[in-house]
Design a protein around this motif. Structure first.
Motif, PDB file in Angstrom:
ATOM      1  N   ASP A  57       0.821  -1.286  -0.046  1.00  0.00           N
ATOM      2  CA  ASP A  57       0.043   0.101  -0.106  1.00  0.00           C
ATOM      3  C   ASP A  57       0.867   1.384  -0.002  1.00  0.00           C
ATOM      4  OD1 ASP A  57      -1.695   1.834   0.610  1.00  0.00           O
ATOM      5  OD2 ASP A  57      -2.683   1.163   2.214  1.00  0.00           O
TER       6      ASP A  57
ATOM      7  N   GLN B 180       7.248   8.034  -7.684  1.00  0.00           N
ATOM      8  CA  GLN B 180       6.404   8.382  -6.510  1.00  0.00           C
ATOM      9  C   GLN B 180       7.213   9.476  -5.563  1.00  0.00           C
ATOM     10  OE1 GLN B 180       7.288   4.845  -7.168  1.00  0.00           O
ATOM     11  NE2 GLN B 180       5.272   4.364  -7.913  1.00  0.00           N
TER      12      GLN B 180
ATOM     13  N   SER C 166       0.081   4.093   0.556  1.00  0.00           N
ATOM     14  CA  SER C 166      -0.080   5.034   1.370  1.00  0.00           C
ATOM     15  C   SER C 166       0.499   4.949   2.971  1.00  0.00           C
ATOM     16  CB  SER C 166      -1.722   5.385   1.851  1.00  0.00           C
ATOM     17  OG  SER C 166      -2.105   4.142   2.419  1.00  0.00           O
ATOM     18  N   LYS C 167       1.453   3.648   2.910  1.00  0.00           N
ATOM     19  CA  LYS C 167       2.174   3.216   3.936  1.00  0.00           C
ATOM     20  C   LYS C 167       3.475   2.919   3.635  1.00  0.00           C
ATOM     21  CE  LYS C 167      -1.767   2.733   6.602  1.00  0.00           C
ATOM     22  NZ  LYS C 167      -1.994   3.682   7.270  1.00  0.00           N
TER      23      LYS C 167
ATOM     24  N   ARG D 168       2.431   9.837   2.659  1.00  0.00           N
ATOM     25  CA  ARG D 168       2.831  11.082   1.923  1.00  0.00           C
ATOM     26  C   ARG D 168       2.180  12.107   2.200  1.00  0.00           C
ATOM     27  NH1 ARG D 168      -0.040   7.170  -2.693  1.00  0.00           N
ATOM     28  NH2 ARG D 168      -1.682   7.058  -0.904  1.00  0.00           N
ATOM     29  N   GLU D 169       1.054  12.209   2.686  1.00  0.00           N
ATOM     30  CA  GLU D 169       0.690  13.573   3.626  1.00  0.00           C
ATOM     31  C   GLU D 169       1.575  14.040   4.635  1.00  0.00           C
ATOM     32  OE1 GLU D 169      -3.414  13.906   4.681  1.00  0.00           O
ATOM     33  OE2 GLU D 169      -3.897  12.724   3.032  1.00  0.00           O
TER      34      GLU D 169
ATOM     35  N   ASN E 158       6.399   9.795  -1.832  1.00  0.00           N
ATOM     36  CA  ASN E 158       6.618   8.575  -0.891  1.00  0.00           C
ATOM     37  C   ASN E 158       8.190   8.754  -0.510  1.00  0.00           C
ATOM     38  OD1 ASN E 158       4.397   7.681  -2.799  1.00  0.00           O
ATOM     39  ND2 ASN E 158       4.363   6.425  -0.900  1.00  0.00           N
TER      40      ASN E 158
ATOM     41  N   PRO F  16      -2.515   8.210   8.781  1.00  0.00           N
ATOM     42  CA  PRO F  16      -3.295   7.243   7.586  1.00  0.00           C
ATOM     43  C   PRO F  16      -2.695   7.195   6.313  1.00  0.00           C
ATOM     44  CG  PRO F  16      -4.326   9.210   8.075  1.00  0.00           C
ATOM     45  CD  PRO F  16      -3.425   9.202   8.838  1.00  0.00           C
ATOM     46  N   ASP F  17      -1.694   8.399   5.820  1.00  0.00           N
ATOM     47  CA  ASP F  17      -1.184   8.319   4.602  1.00  0.00           C
ATOM     48  C   ASP F  17       0.203   9.060   4.815  1.00  0.00           C
ATOM     49  OD1 ASP F  17      -0.276   8.921   1.860  1.00  0.00           O
ATOM     50  OD2 ASP F  17      -2.260   8.881   0.986  1.00  0.00           O
TER      51      ASP F  17
END
Length: 139
Positions: free
Chosen positions: A73, A90, A75-76, A128-129, A93, A125-126
């Protein structure tokens, strides 16, 4: 080694190198053994997977590491690399870190560790944020 031991307590570690497989395996095996010595459970595998040059996409002067090849994933998933072009697919990331040049006083990984651990502690939760926010904060 210390960085990897500390990170293995919180993350799944995957080595994704643009190095050739034979040489990279030799280096990773050595690192893996030294990390594993620090764990009380010898069945633990601190470095879970390895990807090499053949798993990256050649592009001019670099090898782009497509994180989707990990099957995780995104987001992780984070990548720490000394060549930002390596994570062009990406970029959110990625964490760019300065190149290590056999300098025993280099503290780049030690300085990065609290940010990465904080992402885990906060159960972001993400990632990237969180990485975007930390980059904005640095700017």
């Amino acid at each position: 080694q210390e960085f990897c031991v500390h990170m293995a307590e919180h993350f799944e570690l995957v080595i994704f190198t643009a190095g050739m497989e034979d040489y990279a395996n030799w280096a990773i095996d050595s690192l893996h053994e030294k990390i594993q010595e620090k764990f009380s459970d010898p069945s633990l595998k601190p470095i879970s997977h390895r990807l090499f040059r053949q798993h990256a996409l050649p592009c001019r002067d670099c090898y782009i590491k497509d994180l989707s090849a990990l099957g995780r994933d995104l987001s992780k998933t984070m990548i720490v690399d000394n060549i930002p072009q390596n994570f062009l697919l990406q970029p959110d990331n990625g964490v760019a870190i300065r190149t290590w040049t056999d300098d025993p006083s280099d503290t780049a990984l030690a300085e990065l560790a609290p940010l990465l651990i904080n992402i885990v502690i906060q159960r972001v939760p993400d990632v990237r944020e969180a990485l975007r926010e930390s980059k904005q904060h640095l700017i």
